[in-house]
Structure formats: C-alpha cells, structure tokens
Design a protein around this motif. Sequence first.
Motif, short mmCIF file in Angstrom:
data_model
loop_
_atom_site.label_atom_id
_atom_site.label_comp_id
_atom_site.label_asym_id
_atom_site.label_seq_id
_atom_site.Cartn_x
_atom_site.Cartn_y
_atom_site.Cartn_z
N LEU A 7 1.28 -4.63 -5.16
CA LEU A 7 0.74 -4.57 -3.90
C LEU A 7 1.95 -4.57 -2.79
CD1 LEU A 7 -2.09 -7.00 -3.88
CD2 LEU A 7 -2.18 -4.65 -4.81
N ARG A 8 3.17 -4.43 -3.08
CA ARG A 8 4.25 -4.22 -2.36
C ARG A 8 4.31 -3.26 -1.68
NH1 ARG A 8 9.25 -5.90 -6.18
NH2 ARG A 8 8.11 -4.46 -7.47
N ALA A 9 3.63 -2.07 -1.98
CA ALA A 9 3.89 -0.82 -1.14
C ALA A 9 2.73 -0.99 -0.09
CB ALA A 9 3.47 0.43 -2.48
N LEU A 10 1.82 -2.00 -0.03
CA LEU A 10 0.70 -1.95 0.82
C LEU A 10 1.23 -2.79 2.08
CD1 LEU A 10 -2.49 -3.15 -1.26
CD2 LEU A 10 -1.52 -0.65 -1.02
N THR A 11 0.72 -2.02 3.19
CA THR A 11 0.95 -2.91 4.56
C THR A 11 0.07 -4.10 4.77
OG1 THR A 11 -0.96 -1.78 5.76
CG2 THR A 11 1.23 -0.35 5.82
N SER A 12 0.38 -4.87 5.84
CA SER A 12 -0.19 -6.14 5.77
C SER A 12 -1.89 -5.97 6.03
CB SER A 12 0.34 -7.14 6.96
OG SER A 12 0.35 -6.46 8.10
N ARG A 13 -2.11 -4.79 6.89
CA ARG A 13 -3.33 -4.64 7.10
C ARG A 13 -4.13 -4.12 5.78
NH1 ARG A 13 -6.68 -6.83 10.67
NH2 ARG A 13 -5.57 -5.67 12.71
N GLU A 14 -3.48 -3.35 5.18
CA GLU A 14 -4.10 -2.64 3.93
C GLU A 14 -4.48 -3.88 2.77
OE1 GLU A 14 -1.92 1.60 4.12
OE2 GLU A 14 -1.13 0.05 2.88
N ARG A 15 -3.64 -4.80 2.86
CA ARG A 15 -3.69 -5.96 1.80
C ARG A 15 -4.78 -6.86 2.43
NH1 ARG A 15 0.77 -7.89 -1.33
NH2 ARG A 15 -0.02 -9.98 -0.92
N GLU A 16 -4.97 -6.82 3.74
CA GLU A 16 -6.24 -7.63 4.33
C GLU A 16 -7.27 -7.00 4.11
OE1 GLU A 16 -8.07 -10.74 6.40
OE2 GLU A 16 -6.13 -10.60 5.29
N VAL A 17 -7.31 -5.79 4.21
CA VAL A 17 -8.97 -4.92 3.99
C VAL A 17 -9.22 -5.03 2.45
CG1 VAL A 17 -9.71 -2.49 3.66
CG2 VAL A 17 -8.47 -3.40 5.90
N LEU A 18 -8.04 -4.89 1.59
CA LEU A 18 -8.34 -5.12 0.20
C LEU A 18 -9.04 -6.58 -0.13
CD1 LEU A 18 -8.29 -4.02 -2.63
CD2 LEU A 18 -5.98 -4.64 -2.81
N ARG A 19 -8.45 -7.43 0.44
CA ARG A 19 -8.84 -8.87 0.48
C ARG A 19 -10.40 -8.95 0.53
NH1 ARG A 19 -9.51 -13.49 2.84
NH2 ARG A 19 -9.14 -12.58 4.83
#
Length: 218
Positions: free
Chosen positions: A151-163
């Motif tokens: 998941l390192r390629a994801l932005t913090s917002r993308e990680r939050e949405v995924l979560r």
Amino acid sequence: MTTVLVVDDQYLIRAGLVGLLHAAPGIDVVGEAGSGEEAVALAAEAAPEVILMDIRMPGMNGIEATERILARAADPVPRILILTTFDLDEYVYGALRAGASGFLLKDSGPERLLAAVTVVAGGDALFAPSVTRRLVEAYARRTACEQPPDLRALTSREREVLRLIAGGLSNLEIADRLYISEATVKTHLNRTMTKLNLDSRAQAVVAAYESGLVAPGR
C-alpha cells in the motif's frame, strides 16, 4: 433491458430463477447453464450484463468459472453475482478474490433477488457489510497470500478510504465521514484500484485485510 445468464447445477433451482427473472420487467434471460464449463462458454457467446453464479458445482466450480469468465471477457465485463446456500461458505471468500461483484443467499426472497440484479447491473457491489466482514475475517487468516498488497503507493487519503470500504461503509457513508463528496470518494477508490491492480470493490476489501490495513476482529 438487463441481460442475465443463470448458472446452477440443480435444475429445479435454476428453473425457478429463470422463471422469476423472465416475469420481471426490464430483465432478459439470455441463457442458463448447469455447470461451470457451460457457463464459461455461454458467457462468451451471449455476453450477459449479469451472471447469477452458483458456487458449488461438480467439475468446474463457481470460483474457477468466475475467474475464467472475467479473464476472457471484453468490455463491458459482466457483473457476477454469487449464489450460495450458506453466508459463511468458505468458497465465497475465493469468489470475492476472483472479482465477483457480490453474493446473495439462495434463500433470499424474490424481491431481494431482483433488487440484487438491478444493483450489480448498475455497477455497484452487493455486500451486506456485516456478512462481508464476517466472511473476510473468518477466512483472511486461512488464505495464504504469498505477496500481500503493498500500500506504499497510496496516499493517506486513499488508505483511509480503503480502510472504510473494508469496514463495510458505502461511498455515501464514507463521504459523510470524511466531509468530502461522493464523487471524490469514487475517485480515490478508482485510483487505489489502479495502483493495486484490482478489478472490483470486493478485491479492494480483501486487499485491505491481506495487507494488514484492517485487522480481523477489529
């Protein structure tokens, strides 16, 4: 008119589904199959928009059939709705990883079935959050993943949405939670799926668990 292919190895169940769909306005049954092999062939021939796929069949099961159909399909790719007898069927987890658009219990009522076809035909996933979470949590630890998603390629917002997606929230609920528009949520999800090479929202949920972004039981 939504075109549908019905796949089930039990004739009476298949006939009942076909009869129900035939009677529904706006739905055209373009074929029925009694095996995974037949489903793969008919999907290529009829190019249905939605496939109702039985998961437990002799020979090629619904998971393998789903994988083959999606791998060979040209755009627009069919939406596959898995039919299962048990809501904690271990095969369902495999179907989600294969790219199915959702699952439906066979004991669901006619209204639920017709609504499910409409939902997936419209491009949405059909997962009851509580059931989806139980499925993923029950089998995430059992399913070996040689290379967990990075998941390192994801932005913090993308990680939050995924979560939040892994937590069972809809796009609208995520938008309300993060104070952003629903369109922005979809943009973040689409970028996440592109970066992780995912084909469906279901695979995004699985990736969140397998990467450790979301821990089973939490």
